[in-house]
Every structure is written in C-alpha cells, then in structure tokens.
Write a protein that holds these residues in place. Structure first.
Motif, short mmCIF file in Angstrom:
data_model
loop_
_atom_site.label_atom_id
_atom_site.label_comp_id
_atom_site.label_asym_id
_atom_site.label_seq_id
_atom_site.Cartn_x
_atom_site.Cartn_y
_atom_site.Cartn_z
N THR A 1 7.06 -9.16 -5.08
CA THR A 1 7.88 -8.71 -3.96
C THR A 1 6.97 -8.23 -2.85
O THR A 1 5.89 -7.69 -3.10
N ALA A 2 7.44 -8.44 -1.63
CA ALA A 2 6.81 -7.99 -0.38
C ALA A 2 5.56 -8.81 -0.05
O ALA A 2 5.11 -9.64 -0.84
N GLY A 3 5.07 -8.58 1.15
CA GLY A 3 3.84 -9.24 1.56
C GLY A 3 3.99 -10.72 1.88
O GLY A 3 2.99 -11.43 1.97
N VAL A 4 5.22 -11.21 2.03
CA VAL A 4 5.39 -12.64 2.34
C VAL A 4 5.79 -12.86 3.79
O VAL A 4 6.08 -13.96 4.20
N ARG B 1 8.66 5.35 -3.44
CA ARG B 1 8.59 4.91 -4.84
C ARG B 1 8.90 3.43 -4.93
O ARG B 1 9.76 2.92 -4.23
N GLU B 2 8.17 2.78 -5.80
CA GLU B 2 8.37 1.35 -6.04
C GLU B 2 9.66 1.18 -6.86
O GLU B 2 9.78 1.74 -7.95
N SER B 3 10.63 0.45 -6.34
CA SER B 3 11.89 0.28 -7.08
C SER B 3 12.20 -1.17 -7.41
O SER B 3 12.92 -1.45 -8.37
N ASN B 4 11.66 -2.11 -6.65
CA ASN B 4 12.05 -3.51 -6.84
C ASN B 4 11.82 -4.01 -8.26
O ASN B 4 12.62 -4.76 -8.80
N SER B 5 10.71 -3.60 -8.85
CA SER B 5 10.39 -4.16 -10.17
C SER B 5 11.43 -3.74 -11.21
O SER B 5 11.66 -4.45 -12.19
N PRO C 1 11.00 -11.19 -0.69
CA PRO C 1 10.74 -10.18 0.32
C PRO C 1 10.70 -8.78 -0.30
O PRO C 1 11.17 -8.58 -1.42
N GLY C 2 10.14 -7.84 0.43
CA GLY C 2 9.97 -6.49 -0.10
C GLY C 2 11.21 -5.62 0.01
O GLY C 2 11.44 -4.75 -0.83
N ASN C 3 12.01 -5.84 1.04
CA ASN C 3 13.19 -4.99 1.20
C ASN C 3 14.07 -5.11 -0.04
O ASN C 3 14.35 -6.21 -0.50
N PRO C 4 14.48 -3.97 -0.58
CA PRO C 4 15.19 -4.00 -1.87
C PRO C 4 16.43 -4.89 -1.88
O PRO C 4 16.68 -5.58 -2.87
N ASP D 1 0.81 -1.23 0.00
CA ASP D 1 0.00 0.00 0.00
C ASP D 1 0.84 1.27 0.00
O ASP D 1 0.36 2.34 -0.35
N GLU D 2 2.11 1.13 0.44
CA GLU D 2 2.96 2.32 0.55
C GLU D 2 3.62 2.71 -0.76
O GLU D 2 4.29 3.72 -0.85
N LEU D 3 3.43 1.89 -1.80
CA LEU D 3 4.21 2.08 -3.03
C LEU D 3 3.50 3.00 -4.02
O LEU D 3 2.29 2.89 -4.22
P1 AMP Z 1 7.23 -6.16 3.33
O1 AMP Z 1 7.92 -7.38 2.78
O2 AMP Z 1 5.91 -5.93 2.73
O3 AMP Z 1 7.21 -6.22 4.84
O4 AMP Z 1 8.15 -4.94 2.95
C1 AMP Z 1 9.45 -4.79 3.47
C2 AMP Z 1 10.02 -3.44 3.16
O5 AMP Z 1 10.27 -3.34 1.77
C3 AMP Z 1 9.13 -2.27 3.49
O6 AMP Z 1 9.95 -1.24 4.01
C4 AMP Z 1 8.55 -1.87 2.15
O7 AMP Z 1 8.17 -0.52 2.09
C5 AMP Z 1 9.69 -2.14 1.22
N1 AMP Z 1 9.22 -2.43 -0.14
C6 AMP Z 1 8.26 -3.33 -0.42
N2 AMP Z 1 8.07 -3.40 -1.76
C7 AMP Z 1 8.92 -2.51 -2.32
C8 AMP Z 1 9.18 -2.13 -3.66
N3 AMP Z 1 8.53 -2.70 -4.68
N4 AMP Z 1 10.12 -1.19 -3.88
C9 AMP Z 1 10.80 -0.65 -2.84
N5 AMP Z 1 10.59 -0.98 -1.55
C10 AMP Z 1 9.66 -1.90 -1.27
#
Ligand code: AMP
Ligand code: MG
Length: 416
Positions: free
Chosen positions: A265-268, A216-220, A313-316, A201-203
C-alpha cells in the motif's frame, strides 16, 4: 468508450481483465475433509454409490401392498396381519404377502413385495413403544398410493454421476456429501500466500505513540482481514520506509518466502517519495498504474521477480476499495475458484449523486423500504476517511461516464 472517459486511464474492467489474465491457480494438496470447509476443490467428485444406497422408508410405519390399502379410510379401515419388524440398520429377508404388514422404521430397508409405507399416524397405533410386544394386527384408516413414503435406491443421486465440480469452494453440505461417499481425504488447492508491505515514512506500528507527523499503520490490518475472508494466508512484511533500496530489500525478502502474490500500500502515486513503480520497473514489469475509478486511481499491477504484484493506494478507503474491486476476484482465481464475480444487488438512491465521471465506489448506509433497498451517503466520502467505511453497509457504484444521478435512480451495491 463513453464520451467522458479519459483515454490515459484504464477502465476498471480492462484493468481487472489484465490482472486476472496474469493470475494462475496455485498448486494442490490433500486434506482431511474435516479441514476442507472453505477450501477450493481441485478434482471432480463422482458418486461411487447410488444414493440412497437401498430403497428405504421415509417414515416410521408399516410396509404394505397397495391392493390391500388402496381404499382404506376412517369409515372403512383395513386390518392387516403384522408379520415382522424392520429396525433401521437391519436387512429384511422376509417377503411381504397380501393381507400382511411389516413394521418399518425411518431409514430401514423396504422388504421385497412392499409397495408403500403407511405412516404410523394413519393407523390405530399411537406410537411405537420401545421394547413393547408387536400386536398381532394393525388397523389402517387412511389410503396410500404406490411408492408413498419410500425413498427409492438412487433417486437422490445415481451411481457414476458427478457430484462436485473442481473450483467449488466447499461448503458444510459438500462435506456431508463427501462423508456419505466415504471420501475422507480430498484434493484442494493450497491456500494462497499473500505478502503485505506497508510503505510510508509517516507510519508507525499500532503499539507506538505516533510522534508529530506520524500516523499508525492500519492498512495491513484491514487488508489481512480481507485476504483472510478470501481464504488466503497473510505474510506480514511490516512497515517499509520511503526508500527504493529498503523497498527492494523487503520485496526480495518476501520473494524468498514462497509468496503467490505481493501486495503493497501507498507509494504508487506521483509523489516525490513514491518508489513502488521504480522498484517494479527495475525488477520485473509494470502493467498499469492509472485506473478510471474513484477512490483508488493510482494502482500498480505487475510482476516483481516473477511474482504477481499489486500496489494499492495508501489512503485507507482507496486501499480497501482497490482490494474489493481487483484483489478479491484475483484471490478467488488464485485460490482455484471458478466463480470470482461478486454477488450484486441494487438499491434506489435516497439523494442525488454528483460524480466526476470516473467509476465511483461510494460508501453507503442501507435501509429497506417495502422490500426495496435504499442507499445514502455514509458520511464525508474522502478517500482518507476510514470512518465513512466503518459506518457503511455497502459500496454503491456510479458507473464510469456518469456525472449526475437524480434521487430514485437505481445503483448497484456490494455488501461489505
Ligand atoms: P500515499 O499513497 O503514499 O500518497 O499515501 C496516501 C495517504 O495514505 C497518506 O495520507 C498516507 O499517510 C496514508 N497511508 C499510507 N499508508 C498507510 C497505511 N498503511 N495505513 C494508514 N494510512 C496510510
Ligand atoms: Mg506516501
């Protein structure tokens, strides 16, 4: 199992084996060789020719018989009658006889009766002047032996031998070989199609100005480039909010697009809004989600409606490392490649390292002292610290079960 390993956590090797076992080669297609560099060959290529196809000269010079020139020297030069000329692209009918020489160019066929080529540098001729009259004779001032400067038919590769194996990622020199054999179209695995979803939701997109609490979303972008470096095609599914329903909608949309592998990415993790595992459990299967590594412990692997799925995972930094550890080999296998193990080097630690016993992939700056790689921390190693990765030359690996390594210890490094 090492004493420090946690039985609830899957080892990196076990996780990778499980993942690879569930990945199968994509289908094949036929492409012109000029489009095949970097693609993975799917059929063996056998030589339909002897290479070289005819015995030919490796130098500009004179075809001779050994008995005439075996004792030639500057003090005792040998004169031979020059009786013919063989330019490249012609084919000689003339037979060489004792006391004779035939001028021959690099790549031109060796005439019958010739046993060696004397390079022009071993004679009284400075160079072959284009269009000039052939002299009646030449003087040879250095000996050659049987077969000198002759490339014999089939010596590079005999007809019928296997030249290229299936599973090879084609390189420029392989294309040259295909061209030599007259293979203009080649069977390769098609490029795997990988969908990327960024959950959170933060992206916001890179054009947007993040409001408070947003990033900003950077992982993709990082992952798409990593996928590209493995020869895959990326299908961007965009940003998906932290909602089970919207996540499933997005995954369903990806499934419709002939995707070979789904990646999110993220949410796992175990956060209150982490829906990836639920989406998998309801629509497919979840194989594992906790790996004994750092960064990147929460990692989901399974199937979503029959398609292999990896939830990073979400962390870059974690997402990047998770890709390098699991997805690079998985994409190699998906692409049809038979070699998915990575090139490893080793380096000596400049400073001591503490670890928590999980297999750690640290960001390192590399130097080389007296031919030996030396590695040190790139900077603060937090898994959200993308800048540490930007400064890093390598990932260096502290194996599972190790809690301390003194300076000077040797560690494995991966160039990134
Ligand atoms: P989460 O795995 O959802 O707990 O996210 C872990 C961390 O990664 C949080 O600080 C997120 O804001 C960050 N994060 C998640 N997705 C992305 C993304 N696509 N690009 C950059 N940072 C992200
Ligand atoms: Mg999140």
């Amino acid at each position: 199992m090492t004493p420090m390993s946690n039985p609830d956590l899957l080892s990196v090797d076990e996780a990778l084996q499980q993942l690879l076992a569930a990945i199968h080669f994509v289908g094949t297609e036929t492409v012109p060789i000029e489009e095949s560099c970097g693609r993975v060959l799917s059929n063996p290529i056998d030589s339909t020719l002897d290479l070289p196809p005819f015995s030919n000269s490796s130098m500009d010079g004179f075809a001779v018989k050994i008995s005439d020139v075996a004792h030639a020297s500057a003090e005792n030069p040998v004169d031979l009658a020059l009786v013919g000329d063989i330019p490249a692209g012609s084919f000689p009918s003339q037979v060489l006889r004792p006391g004779q020489a035939i001028r021959i160019m690099t790549g031109a066929p060796i005439p019958d009766g010739a046993e060696a080529v004397v390079p022009v540098e071993y004679t009284n001729i400075d160079r072959h002047e284009a269009g000039a009259q052939l002299p009646k004779s030449i003087r040879i001032n250095r000996a050659v032996t049987q077969g000198d400067f002759i490339r014999w038919r089939g010596e590079d590769l005999p007809r019928g031998s296997q030249v290229l194996q299936p599973g090879l990622r084609l390189r420029p020199q392989d294309l040259g070989m295909l061209a030599t054999l007259g293979v203009g179209m080649v069977n390769v695995y098609r490029k795997p199609r990988i969908a990327i979803l960024s959950t959170g939701d933060e992206l916001v997109g890179i054009q947007a100005t993040p409001a408070q609490g947003q990033i900003r979303e950077s992982n993709s972008y990082t992952l798409a480039a990593q996928i590209g470096s493995c020869g895959g095609d990326v299908v961007r599914m965009g940003i998906v909010p932290d909602s089970l329903q919207q996540l499933q909608q997005s995954l369903d949309a990806a499934v419709e697009l002939d995707i070979d592998l789904l990646m999110s990415t993220a949410g796992v993790s175990v956060g209150a809004y982490d829906f990836v595992r639920t989406a998998l459990e309801r629509n497919g299967a979840l194989n594992f989600w906790r790996v004994n590594m750092r960064p990147g412990k929460p990692l989901a692997f399974g199937h979503y409606r029959g398609i292999p799925f990896v939830g990073l995972p979400g962390n870059p930094v974690s997402a990047f490392v998770g890709f390098e550890v699991f997805l690079r080999p998985a994409l190699e296998k998906l692409s049809g490649s038979r070699s998915w193990s990575r090139e490893e080097h080793s380096a000596s630690l400049i400073e001591a390292v503490k670890s928590d016993g999980r297999q750690s992939y640290l960001r390192g700056v590399l130097t080389r002292v007296d031919g030996v790689y030396q590695v040190k921390f790139a900077s603060h190693q937090g898994s959200g610290n993308l800048f540490s990765l930007v400064k890093a030359d390598v990932l260096y690996i502290i194996p599972a079960g190790v809690k301390y390594l003194p300076a000077g210890s040797m560690v494995k490094i991966w160039f990134i």
